[in-house]
Design an enzyme around this catalytic site. Structure first.
Site, PDB file in Angstrom:
ATOM      1  N   LYS A 124      20.791  29.460  56.791  1.00 23.22           N
ATOM      2  CA  LYS A 124      19.341  28.182  58.191  1.00 23.22           C
ATOM      3  C   LYS A 124      18.140  28.089  58.358  1.00 23.22           C
ATOM      4  O   LYS A 124      17.710  30.187  58.631  1.00 23.22           O
ATOM      5  CB  LYS A 124      20.083  27.828  59.433  1.00 23.22           C
ATOM      6  CG  LYS A 124      19.957  27.656  60.884  1.00 23.22           C
ATOM      7  CD  LYS A 124      20.784  26.835  61.549  1.00 23.22           C
ATOM      8  CE  LYS A 124      20.471  26.146  62.724  1.00 23.22           C
ATOM      9  NZ  LYS A 124      21.366  26.041  63.618  1.00 23.22           N
ATOM     10  N   SER A 177      22.570  21.528  64.854  1.00 21.00           N
ATOM     11  CA  SER A 177      21.317  21.458  64.930  1.00 21.00           C
ATOM     12  C   SER A 177      21.672  22.406  62.951  1.00 21.00           C
ATOM     13  O   SER A 177      20.223  21.609  62.362  1.00 21.00           O
ATOM     14  CB  SER A 177      20.603  22.336  65.416  1.00 21.00           C
ATOM     15  OG  SER A 177      21.487  24.007  65.202  1.00 21.00           O
ATOM     16  N   SER A 190      25.956  23.706  67.587  1.00 19.16           N
ATOM     17  CA  SER A 190      25.162  23.504  66.311  1.00 19.16           C
ATOM     18  C   SER A 190      25.702  24.454  65.503  1.00 19.16           C
ATOM     19  O   SER A 190      24.876  24.185  64.133  1.00 19.16           O
ATOM     20  CB  SER A 190      23.510  24.396  66.077  1.00 19.16           C
ATOM     21  OG  SER A 190      23.470  23.294  67.385  1.00 19.16           O
TER      22      SER A 190
HETATM   23  N1  GLN Z   1      22.749  19.808  70.068  1.00 21.48           N
HETATM   24  C1  GLN Z   1      21.942  21.230  71.353  1.00 21.48           C
HETATM   25  C2  GLN Z   1      20.781  21.326  71.541  1.00 21.48           C
HETATM   26  O1  GLN Z   1      20.577  20.141  71.340  1.00 21.48           O
HETATM   27  C3  GLN Z   1      23.271  22.655  70.877  1.00 21.48           C
HETATM   28  C4  GLN Z   1      21.742  23.276  69.993  1.00 21.48           C
HETATM   29  C5  GLN Z   1      22.059  24.463  69.086  1.00 21.48           C
HETATM   30  O2  GLN Z   1      23.622  24.825  69.181  1.00 21.48           O
HETATM   31  N2  GLN Z   1      21.186  25.042  68.741  1.00 21.48           N
HETATM   32  O3  GLN Z   1      20.807  22.171  72.698  1.00 21.48           O
END
Ligand code: GLN
Length: 472
Positions: free
Chosen positions: A66, A141, A165
């Site tokens: 990532k 994400s 994410s």
């Molecule tokens: N969707 C969550 C957020 O927007 C979690 C994102 C993540 O785990 N990096 O913060």
């Protein structure tokens, strides 16, 4: 068709000298080129195969990372304009460990900007598409990592999980995603979003590959003071366990909030576990219903502090025309960050400001303690806790992009594990009527990944969708 195979299968073929790592690399690279404009899983693909001279167990097999983790000499953009030209000057600990284990790398995967989002739509480099249905989001994400693995554009990948994410995109793409216990894996070299929640983990085609990667990336690191010195284990040894008698708690209060397909898939999984001889009972986490609200105070607060460093001086993008220092800061940050990141910075700065700190941030920390207490109570009576990973299948691209609150609710089942530091995996447990994958989440007490692997691998033997992945 080497790109279709799991990490384990490829390692076996290399051992038998039937294939070379370069064959795998070329197969995956061709697949990426073939799908490039359709999926957009990568921010950057490494076109040259670099054999790893270290004779480690990964035998130069390519891993996708990532793009919020550093690989020395390669770009780390966090899918943000503000870092689009930033080149990493050191390796993240996970990358270093993968290199020591003999890995090579195929590219950096797309993400929501600075890992803030649930759909990969907030990336500066454009959205990633779900390989099961290109009109749907892949989750986020770590949407690039999950879409790459599901679509055969990576053998395996590394993601990060602050509120879901790794698990949410794994679920929506029909692959396996593990968020280890907070502190199991070093965060050194992961660009910080919310430091008390961030955790790195594997995204793979099956449970065994996740265990192989966790063995490699876990362990104490003196460069991350929050990494734990708890002894590492060989998690592959839990893969073929008999789980009869395992006590499973079901967080079923939430099921009425889920789609009919998700409810059905949960019922099927409960049947499978009962047939395997597990003791299944319903459990409650009374404070978990506040988890999303709690998270959206704590995570933005930490993010607003972590993102302070992108000021046009220390890193990356700086605006060309400005009048003075303050003007440069304002214009650089206003134009360098996207909407969602700015929303979080403003929210975080607000809840930390004097006068509001006690009312919001302190209260949120207390609530976090209550949620953790709920998990402690549950794990006093069961070995693992199961719940859906997400309330619905993958939604359409653009469907929630203008509705942050709806978007935030996609992580309603994944956020509690981050707030309470416990490990959690998402594995496929069904396919919806619209032919989209659904995920089952298995959580265990802190540092009890052994229970997660036992349970997930036993389930996977009874039910998996490996032959249905969109790999043709
Ligand atoms: N969707 C969550 C957020 O927007 C979690 C994102 C993540 O785990 N990096 O913060």
């Amino acid at each position: 068709m080497l790109y279709k195979k799991t990490l384990r299968e490829l390692l076996d073929l290399i051992d038998k000298r039937e294939i070379t790592p370069k064959d795998v690399y070329s197969s995956v690279l061709n697949r990426i080129k073939q799908k490039e404009n359709k999926i957009n899983a990568y921010v950057c693909v490494f076109d040259e195969f670099e054999e790893n001279k270290v004779k480690g167990m990964l035998s130069s097999l390519p891993v996708a990372v990532k793009d919020n983790m550093h690989i020395k000499g390669k770009k780390t953009t966090c899918s943000s304009k503000i870092l689009k030209n930033y080149t990493a000057i050191f390796d993240a600990t996970v990358v270093e460990k993968l290199k020591h284990a003999g890995a090579s790398f195929i590219g950096k995967t797309n993400l929501d900007e600075f890992a803030m989002g649930s759909s990969t739509e907030t990336s500066y480099f454009g959205t990633t598409h779900n390989p099961w249905d290109l009109t749907k989001i892949p989750g986020g994400s770590s949407g690039g990592s999950a879409a790459a693995v599901a679509g055969g554009e990576a053998v395996c990948a590394i993601g990060s999980d602050t509120g879901g994410s790794i698990r949410q995109p794994a679920s929506l793409c029909g692959v396996v995603g593990l968020k280890p216990t907070y502190g199991r894996v070093s965060r050194y070299g992961l660009v910080a979003f919310a430091s008390s929640l961030d955790q790195i983990g594997p995204i793979t085609k099956n449970v065994e590959d996740a265990a192989i990667l966790l063995n490699i990336i876990g362990g104490k690191d003196s460069r991350d003071s929050t990494s734990s010195n708890i002894e590492m284990d060989d998690f592959t040894k839990y893969l073929n366990s008999d789980i009869s008698g395992l006590k499973i708690g079901v967080y079923d209060k939430v099921l009425p909030d889920c789609s009919a397909d998700v409810q059905q898939s949960m019922e099927n999984s409960i049947k499978i576990f009962k047939n395997l001889g597990c003791e299944v009972k319903s459990v409650d986490l009374p404070n978990a219903k506040y988890a999303v609200s709690d998270y959206y105070i704590i995570a933005p607060a930490e993010a607003s502090s972590n993102l302070e460093r992108y000021d046009g001086i220390k890193y990356g993008f700086r605006i060309d025309n400005y009048e003075n220092l303050k003007d440069m800061y304002i214009k650089t940050r206003s134009r360098g960050f996207g909407e969602e990141v700015k929303r979080r910075i403003m929210l975080g700065t607000y809840v930390l400001s004097s006068g509001y700190y006690d009312a919001y941030y302190l209260k949120a920390q207390k609530l976090r303690g209550l949620i953790k207490q709920d998990f402690d109570n549950v794990f006093a009576g069961v070995d693992v806790l199961i719940a859906p990973t997400t309330p619905t299948e993958a939604f359409g691209i653009g469907e929630k992009a203008d509705n942050p609150l709806q978007m935030y609710l996609s992580d309603i089942f994944t956020i509690p594990a981050n707030l309470s530091a416990v490990p959690a995996i998402s594995i496929p447990n069904g396919i919806s009527k619209n032919s989209l994958p659904l995920g089952l989440q298995i959580m265990a007490n802190t540092f009890r990944e052994d229970n997660i692997f036992k349970c997930a691998s036993a389930f996977e033997k009874e039910f998996n969708i490996l032959d249905k992945l969109p790999l043709d």
